[in-house]
Enzyme design. Structure first.
Site, PDB file in Angstrom:
ATOM      1  N   ASP A 187      61.227  69.182  49.098  1.00 15.78           N
ATOM      2  CA  ASP A 187      62.491  68.743  49.698  1.00 15.78           C
ATOM      3  C   ASP A 187      63.679  69.489  49.076  1.00 15.78           C
ATOM      4  OD1 ASP A 187      64.499  67.295  50.873  1.00 15.78           O
ATOM      5  OD2 ASP A 187      63.931  65.363  50.019  1.00 15.78           O
TER       6      ASP A 187
ATOM      7  N   ASP B 279      67.012  62.994  58.230  1.00 18.24           N
ATOM      8  CA  ASP B 279      66.121  61.832  58.169  1.00 18.24           C
ATOM      9  C   ASP B 279      66.226  60.970  59.427  1.00 18.24           C
ATOM     10  OD1 ASP B 279      66.147  62.830  55.611  1.00 18.24           O
ATOM     11  OD2 ASP B 279      66.148  60.858  54.662  1.00 18.24           O
TER      12      ASP B 279
HETATM   13  C1  GAL Z   1      65.590  63.299  51.707  1.00 15.77           C
HETATM   14  C2  GAL Z   1      64.415  63.500  52.639  1.00 15.77           C
HETATM   15  C3  GAL Z   1      63.718  62.177  52.823  1.00 15.77           C
HETATM   16  C4  GAL Z   1      63.282  61.657  51.478  1.00 15.77           C
HETATM   17  C5  GAL Z   1      64.462  61.586  50.517  1.00 15.77           C
HETATM   18  C6  GAL Z   1      63.998  61.237  49.100  1.00 15.77           C
HETATM   19  O1  GAL Z   1      66.214  64.517  51.509  1.00 15.77           O
HETATM   20  O2  GAL Z   1      64.853  64.030  53.858  1.00 15.77           O
HETATM   21  O3  GAL Z   1      62.634  62.313  53.708  1.00 15.77           O
HETATM   22  O4  GAL Z   1      62.270  62.493  50.982  1.00 15.77           O
HETATM   23  O5  GAL Z   1      65.142  62.811  50.459  1.00 15.77           O
HETATM   24  O6  GAL Z   1      65.031  61.251  48.189  1.00 15.77           O
END
Ligand code: GAL
Length: 390
Positions: free
Chosen positions: A148, A216
């Site tokens: 990520d 998300d």
């Molecule tokens: C975001 C991601 C989510 C989750 C989250 C965790 O950037 O898009 O799916 O992984 O971070 O902090």
């Protein structure tokens, strides 16, 4: 002798690397299915929850339907020690034992990190520890890595120009892929950088088996609808081993009604999207369980041809999407994006499906696609999904 041993290992690595690369390429021949901790548990996820999700994946019958990966998202990390070893936090006392438990259930185990120094939840990422972290994942028995972007934005900012920032990001994703390959353990590689820089054009090139195409998803119809229907046009970039990922299935989290969740399950299946649930699998209503476990709908998602569907017709809030399937069959989904019910008169024969046998997959009934307009009774925010034979 020392020299010889060195030579032997270089030679062995030369043989092993393509073998692992091949194994890596055959991973995710169909879109990955499983569960992810984030959207329901966020930073509350712990060892006991992950075990109980593995148990529930079996007892609910989901495992037999193809749900395989039990994926821990952000917030498992503790601190990195002086040797660079990243230790899990107190909520995960023994990651290897947890992975063994998940494997003992006939399931696979996934983990999360970031190419940045920090993850989105400001915990240690893998920046400059890529090889060491990948080796640790392999030692634990990890089968799936979600990577990520988050904290890597700082490195991109320092790169100077947008071109240099883009290159730094691509290199960072390629670097972790190389580190995974070097471990000799195949791991599904899941890119998460929210669809920036048209990731679908380069995601497979850096070893991605799937890449997030969006921000998300949230547990609302508006969020799911915007993301899901916005995927049109991306199908040509996906196929066996490399998939577009419009994010998790919110089914069961409570923010949408049954028809809206039916829309998500249907649309994600038409899109050949990963089917990764993110609800409490141990406490599902019969309606939500039925949505996640309809084997005919799952078969659309998992169709071995691996061709993503797309929109072929619109009529105000009514949209018809089509997905080619193996042996000349076709999935056709008729969506109603209006909140109230409506009767749509759709001429499927004009779309090339006249005089063919079909099955309504959610109703479980057979029908024939006739010539001329057919009436479809569509509930608000709902869908009829047909599998039309050759
Ligand atoms: C975001 C991601 C989510 C989750 C989250 C965790 O950037 O898009 O799916 O992984 O971070 O902090």
């Amino acid at each position: 002798m020392k020299k010889l041993a060195g030579l032997c290992c270089v030679a062995a690595a030369m043989v092993i690397a393509p073998v692992v690369a091949r194994a890596q390429a055959t991973l995710a021949a169909t879109p990955p299915m499983g569960w992810n901790s984030w959207n329901h548990y966020h930073s509350k996820v712990d060892d006991a929850i992950v075990r109980s999700m593995a148990d529930a994946m079996v007892s609910s019958g989901m495992r037999e339907l193809g749900y395989t990966y039990v994926n821990i998202d952000d917030t498992w990390q503790g601190e990195r020690d002086a040797q660079g070893v990243l230790h899990p936090n107190a909520r995960f006392p023994d990651m290897k034992a947890l992975a063994d438990y998940v494997h003992s259930k006939g399931l696979k185990f996934g983990i999360y990190s970031s190419p940045g120094a920090l993850t989105c939840d400001k915990l240690p990422g893998s920046y400059q520890f890529e090889e060491q972290d990948a080796k640790m994942y392999a030692a634990w028995g990890v089968d799936y890595v979600k990577y990520d972007l988050c904290g890597f934005r700082a490195v991109m900012k320092a790169a100077g120009s947008p071109e240099a920032a883009h290159q730094a990001m691509v290199d960072a994703y390629a670097k972790m892929h190389k580190a995974i390959l070097a471990t000799g353990r195949p791991m599904v590689y899941s890119l998460c950088q929210y669809g920036n820089d048209a990731v679908w054009e380069w995601g497979a090139g850096v070893g991605g088996n799937l890449w997030r195409t969006t921000q998300d998803v949230r547990d609302t119809y508006a969020s799911m609808e915007t993301i899901g229907f916005g995927q049109s046009g991306l199908g040509r970039f996906a196929g066996p081993g490399h998939w577009n990922d419009p994010d998790l299935l919110e089914i069961g989290n409570g923010g949408m009604n049954t028809e809206e969740y039916r829309t998500q399950m249907t649309l994600w299946s038409m899109l050949a999207a990963p089917l990764i649930a993110t609800n409490d699998l141990s406490d599902m209503t019969p309606a939500n369980k039925a949505l996640l476990t309809n084997k005919d709908v799952i078969a659309i998602d998992q169709d071995p041809l691996g061709k993503e569907g797309d929109r072929v017709y619109t009529e105000g809030p009514v949209e018809v999407w089509e997905r080619p399937l193996v042996n000349g069959a076709t999935a056709v989904a008729i969506f109603n994006r209006h909140p109230l019910p409506l009767k749509a008169a759709i001429d499927l024969s004009k779309l090339g499906f006249g005089n063919r046998k079909a099955r309504d997959l959610w109703a479980g009934t057979d029908l024939k696609v006739e010539k001329g307009p057919m009436k479809f009774n569509l509930l608000g925010h709902s869908v009829v999904l047909l599998r039309i034979s050759k």
